[in-house]
Design a protein around this motif. Sequence first.
Motif, PDB file in Angstrom:
ATOM      1  N   LEU A  38       0.843  -1.194   0.000  1.00  0.00           N
ATOM      2  CA  LEU A  38       0.000   0.000   0.000  1.00  0.00           C
ATOM      3  C   LEU A  38       0.877   1.242   0.000  1.00  0.00           C
ATOM      4  O   LEU A  38       1.988   1.236   0.541  1.00  0.00           O
ATOM      5  CB  LEU A  38      -0.923   0.014   1.218  1.00  0.00           C
ATOM      6  CG  LEU A  38      -1.959  -1.111   1.322  1.00  0.00           C
ATOM      7  CD1 LEU A  38      -2.796  -0.945   2.588  1.00  0.00           C
ATOM      8  CD2 LEU A  38      -2.864  -1.151   0.095  1.00  0.00           C
TER       9      LEU A  38
ATOM     10  N   CYS B 208      -3.413   0.834  -3.514  1.00  0.00           N
ATOM     11  CA  CYS B 208      -2.668  -0.413  -3.652  1.00  0.00           C
ATOM     12  C   CYS B 208      -1.668  -0.230  -4.793  1.00  0.00           C
ATOM     13  O   CYS B 208      -2.030   0.257  -5.865  1.00  0.00           O
ATOM     14  CB  CYS B 208      -3.630  -1.555  -3.956  1.00  0.00           C
ATOM     15  SG  CYS B 208      -2.895  -3.194  -3.897  1.00  0.00           S
TER      16      CYS B 208
ATOM     17  N   VAL C 148      -4.640  -8.159  -3.977  1.00  0.00           N
ATOM     18  CA  VAL C 148      -5.384  -7.157  -3.220  1.00  0.00           C
ATOM     19  C   VAL C 148      -6.482  -7.770  -2.354  1.00  0.00           C
ATOM     20  O   VAL C 148      -6.815  -7.238  -1.281  1.00  0.00           O
ATOM     21  CB  VAL C 148      -5.968  -6.082  -4.167  1.00  0.00           C
ATOM     22  CG1 VAL C 148      -7.107  -6.648  -5.015  1.00  0.00           C
ATOM     23  CG2 VAL C 148      -6.444  -4.864  -3.375  1.00  0.00           C
TER      24      VAL C 148
END
Length: 371
Positions: free
Chosen positions: A344, A353, A361
């Motif tokens: 992140l 992301c 993710v």
Amino acid sequence: MAGVYLHIPFCFTLCGYCDFYKSTKLDKMDQFQNVLLMEMESRSVDFRFPIDTFYVGGGTPSLIAADFYQKLFSLLHKNFNCSVNMECTIEVNPDDISEDYLHALKNAGFNRVSIGIQSFHEQDLRQMGRRHNAQQSMQAVALANSCGFSNIGIDLIYGLPWSTEQFFEKNLQIVKDLPIQHLSAYHLTIEKGTGFHRLKQSGKLTEIDDSRSLREYEMLCNEVEKMGMQHYEVSNFCLSGYESKHNSSYWNGVPYLGLGPGSHSFDGKKRRWNKSDLTLYNKGNLDLIFEEEVLSEVDFFNEQVMLGLRTSKGISLTEMEIRFPHYYLDFLKRIDKWIHRNNLVVTNGFITCSESSWFVVDSIIEDLFVV
């Protein structure tokens, strides 16, 4: 602004990978169309948001005659406050469309088409249960372009167990020469209730390993970037200014109205969904076809995390602090480890992301959920 989604649940044949609600009972289409028009008019009474997007998906919307869509647009404009520049999308199958049909769709009001191609290789198409062939796929794009559609999207599927990385690369090389503005590329997932799931259970189909999945994903990102497309959502790419406004409304928490069996609605406070039951739907008793729930603060928080991290825009930390003060400090602690792992990134007050981490993710999102 808000969106309207219509689910057309009919398919001529069933694809092995698809878990959307659908039926091959094409003799039920006429009654379905009558009930759909009735539902649209009925729901317009309590869904008073200005409409900015209109999307017809399925199933196979291109099985429906174009004159029905003309009726649909007339009713839509009569009963809703529609934007002058409303994005109007229809999903089509390559083998269903003709020049006359595309012109009729355009005249009805559609200004965007999404063509379900999935692959340009014959073996892939046969294995997936698609009705069209590779030549029809390329012809469909060319035909949509020649008929005046300037906003054309296509779908591809990668991570196919019987295929290879080289075949997927060839798919991408074909895509780069097509007059399209949008690409949706999804990794094959084997969902319960599908034909592929039954094959997996019997040992006749095995999902590819993670290393190959990652290589194909990275190939996808690299090749599409060379085409000048932006990666604006995990599975979606587009030329500048051609993001799917309708799908973006889902990711941004904008209200939307779903019509047809299996469709979902959101009015900003509660979620409502029509039961996936064509027989029940066609009886026309609109009080019996749906269920609904009022979303809790935890539901809203988790959706904000899930939807936000799947987009290039990300999540506003300021908005999270204002909307979810009870969970904000814990949220900061949870994201810290992902920031240190470079999964992140915080930029100008937004948490996003990294593109290389979009492949994983779902694991990040799950870790950030409040349970």
